[in-house]
Design a protein around this motif. Structure first.
Motif, short mmCIF file in Angstrom:
data_model
loop_
_atom_site.label_atom_id
_atom_site.label_comp_id
_atom_site.label_asym_id
_atom_site.label_seq_id
_atom_site.Cartn_x
_atom_site.Cartn_y
_atom_site.Cartn_z
N ASP A 188 0.88 -1.24 -0.07
CA ASP A 188 -0.14 0.11 0.06
C ASP A 188 0.66 1.28 0.05
O ASP A 188 0.54 2.20 -0.82
CB ASP A 188 -0.98 0.00 1.15
N THR A 189 2.12 1.30 0.63
CA THR A 189 2.66 2.42 1.00
C THR A 189 3.88 2.71 0.18
O THR A 189 4.55 3.67 -0.05
CB THR A 189 3.00 2.66 2.38
N VAL A 190 4.64 1.34 -0.21
CA VAL A 190 6.00 1.41 -0.97
C VAL A 190 5.63 0.94 -2.19
O VAL A 190 5.93 1.70 -3.23
CB VAL A 190 6.94 0.53 -0.11
N ALA A 208 -0.49 13.00 0.44
CA ALA A 208 -1.12 11.65 1.00
C ALA A 208 -0.44 10.71 0.77
O ALA A 208 -0.80 9.50 1.37
CB ALA A 208 -2.67 11.87 0.82
N ALA A 209 0.26 10.49 -0.26
CA ALA A 209 1.09 9.49 -0.83
C ALA A 209 2.39 9.16 -0.36
O ALA A 209 3.07 8.41 0.14
CB ALA A 209 0.95 9.35 -2.12
N VAL A 210 3.03 10.64 -0.32
CA VAL A 210 4.42 10.60 -0.01
C VAL A 210 4.83 10.51 1.32
O VAL A 210 5.90 9.88 1.84
CB VAL A 210 5.24 11.74 -0.73
N ASP A 211 4.17 11.02 2.33
CA ASP A 211 4.22 10.83 3.66
C ASP A 211 4.36 9.58 4.21
O ASP A 211 5.41 8.79 4.82
CB ASP A 211 3.42 11.62 4.52
N ASP A 215 7.48 7.09 5.82
CA ASP A 215 7.20 6.47 7.10
C ASP A 215 7.55 5.15 6.81
O ASP A 215 8.16 4.49 7.88
CB ASP A 215 5.52 6.77 7.39
N SER A 216 7.14 4.56 5.88
CA SER A 216 7.47 3.06 5.73
C SER A 216 8.93 2.74 5.65
O SER A 216 9.18 1.70 6.05
CB SER A 216 6.49 2.26 4.80
N LEU A 217 9.37 3.53 4.88
CA LEU A 217 10.82 3.32 4.57
C LEU A 217 11.70 3.41 5.79
O LEU A 217 12.72 2.88 6.37
CB LEU A 217 11.56 4.22 3.36
N ASP A 218 11.32 4.63 6.48
CA ASP A 218 11.80 4.64 7.89
C ASP A 218 11.66 3.52 8.82
O ASP A 218 12.52 3.06 9.43
CB ASP A 218 11.18 5.84 8.69
N TRP A 219 10.55 2.91 8.73
CA TRP A 219 10.06 1.83 9.67
C TRP A 219 11.02 0.49 8.97
O TRP A 219 11.34 -0.29 9.93
CB TRP A 219 8.57 1.35 9.33
N ARG A 261 12.52 12.77 -1.17
CA ARG A 261 12.74 12.99 0.60
C ARG A 261 13.93 12.54 0.86
O ARG A 261 15.03 13.05 1.69
CB ARG A 261 11.64 12.62 1.57
N ALA A 262 14.29 11.00 0.38
CA ALA A 262 15.48 10.56 0.54
C ALA A 262 15.73 9.65 -0.53
O ALA A 262 14.79 8.78 -1.23
CB ALA A 262 15.61 9.87 2.04
N ARG A 263 17.13 8.97 -0.72
CA ARG A 263 17.26 7.85 -1.40
C ARG A 263 17.45 6.68 -0.85
O ARG A 263 17.67 6.91 0.39
CB ARG A 263 18.56 8.35 -2.31
#
Length: 329
Positions: A188-190, A208-211, A215-219, A261-263
Motif C-alpha cells: 500500500d505505501t511502498v 497523502a502518498a509521499v508521507d 514513514d514506511s521506509l523509515d520503519w 525526501r531521501a534515496r
C-alpha cells in the motif's frame, strides 16, 4: 496506456483522473491457479495442472510486478519449464508492444502478435480493462491463467516442486500470519505508494502518498537494523516483493515520481539489504536497468512531457553488503 472495451482498443492515459487527483490502481481480471494436480486454487477455475513446457510468461523487464515473477522463476528453477517473452519498454498509445527494436525485447514467439492486447483478445475476444503484465499463459488451453503477480509467485513457489525437486519455500506456513501484514503495508505505501505519489495530479493527493511512503521506509530501515530479512534470518516472498521497488527507487522513483525526501542509498540498512538481494544467485540476471529507466521516463509523458532520459545515478549493487552477521530478532 489505453484499455480494451469489448475487445476493442481505446487509447488514452487514464491514471490520475479522479476528482481528488489520486492514482487508483485497477484490479486484475484473471485469477486462476496452477496447482500440482490441476485442482482449483483459491480463486478461478481448475484445470491448470503443473506440467513442463505448458506455460508461458509475458513480462516487461521494466515493470516491478512482472519482475517478481521473473525472480521466482529463477529462484525456483523454472526456466526450462516456463518460457518467457519480453515486451518493448515503451508503453505508448498502443500499450505494451512486441516491437523488438530495444535490446532484450523478444517479440511474441508464440503467435507473432504485435501487441500485448492481442494476447488478451486471444483469451477473450470481448476482453475489457487494462492490458497489464505479467501474464501467465497456458499454451495448451490458449488462455490466460493469471495476471496477478502476487498469486503467480505463490504458484511458482510450490506448484512445480514435484517436477523440479526444488522445495525452497518463500511462503512458509508458520510465517504466513506474520508475512501478510508486512506485505500489505509494503504494497500500500511502498510498492504502490511510489505510483500514488508519481501519478498524483494534486498537491493533496501527492502529500497523502509521499508521507506514508517515507514513514514506511523509515520503519523498514529500523526493522532491518536487527533482522537480516524482513521475517528474521529466513528470506521470504515479503523480501522479494519489496526488492523490486527498492532496486528501481533511486533510478526512477526518486526523481521521476518525486519521491525525493531521501534515496535508498541514504538508508544504510535498506541499501545494504538491497545489495544483498541483488547479489542473491541469479537475481542480478533479472534486473535490466536500461529497460527500467527507458520505460518510466519515456512512456509517462504526463510526468515527463519531453521524454528526456536522464543519465541516472551511479549505483554499485555489487558492493559488499555486510549483512551476514545479523541474526533473527
Amino acid at each position: 496506456m489505453g484499455r480494451l472495451v469489448d475487445g476493442e482498443w481505446k487509447s488514452g492515459w487514464e491514471y490520475g483522473k479522479d476528482a481528488d487527483g489520486a492514482f487508483k490502481r485497477t484490479t486484475t481480471a484473471y485469477r486462476n491457479w496452477i496447482t500440482p494436480d490441476g485442482a482449483p486454487g483459491p480463486s478461478g477455475e481448475g484445470g491448470f495442472a503443473a506440467e513442463a513446457a505448458r506455460y508461458h510468461l509475458y513480462v516487461s523487464y521494466a515493470c516491478p510486478w512482472a519482475h517478481r515473477t521473473l525472480i521466482f522463476r529463477k529462484l525456483k528453477g523454472l526456466e526450462d519449464l516456463i518460457t518467457v517473452n519480453v515486451v518493448h519498454p515503451d508503453m505508448l498509445e498502443d500499450g505494451w508492444t512486441f516491437d523488438t527494436g530495444f535490446a532484450g525485447s523478444t517479440g511474441d514467439t508464440l503467435y507473432g502478435k504485435p501487441f500485448m492486447r492481442d494476447i488478451y483478445i486471444k483469451a477473450d475476444s470481448g476482453a475489457n480493462g487494462h492490458v497489464t503484465v505479467p501474464v501467465l499463459w497456458d499454451k495448451q488451453r490458449e488462455t490466460i491463467v493469471s495476471n496477478e503477480s502476487s498469486e503467480i509467485i505463490r504458484m511458482f513457489n510450490s506448484a512445480f516442486d514435484g517436477i523440479t525437486g526444488n522445495t525452497d519455500d518463500y511462503w512458509p506456513e508458520h510465517l504466513r500470519d506474520d508475512i501478510e501484514p508486512v506485505n500489505q503495508r509494503i504494497y500500500d505505501t511502498v510498492n504502490n505508494g511510489v505510483y500514488k505519489a508519481g501519478f498524483a495530479t494534486t498537491q493533496s493527493a501527492y502529500d497523502a502518498a509521499v508521507d506514508p511512503l517515507f514513514d514506511s521506509l523509515d520503519w523498514l530501515e529500523e526493522r532491518l537494523a536487527g533482522k537480516r530479512y524482513l521475517m528474521g534470518d529466513r528470506i521470504t516472498e515479503a523480501d522479494w516483493r519489496l526488492f523490486t521497488t527498492l532496486v528501481r527507487f533511486d533510478t526512477v522513483y526518486h526523481g521521476h515520481f518525486k519521491c525525493n525526501r531521501a534515496r535508498i542509498v541514504d538508508y544504510p540498512n535498506l541499501w545494504a539489504y538491497t545489495r544483498e538481494l541483488f547479489q542473491w544467485p541469479g537475481v542480478s540476471d533479472t534486473v535490466f536497468m536500461d529497460h527500467i529507466s527507458r520505460h518510466y521516463h519515456y512512456s509517462h509523458d504526463t510526468v515527463n512531457p519531453h521524454r528526456i532520459i536522464p543519465t541516472g545515478p551511479r549505483l554499485d549493487f555489487g558492493a559488499p553488503h555486510g549483512r551476514g552477521h545479523l541474526a533473527a530478532a
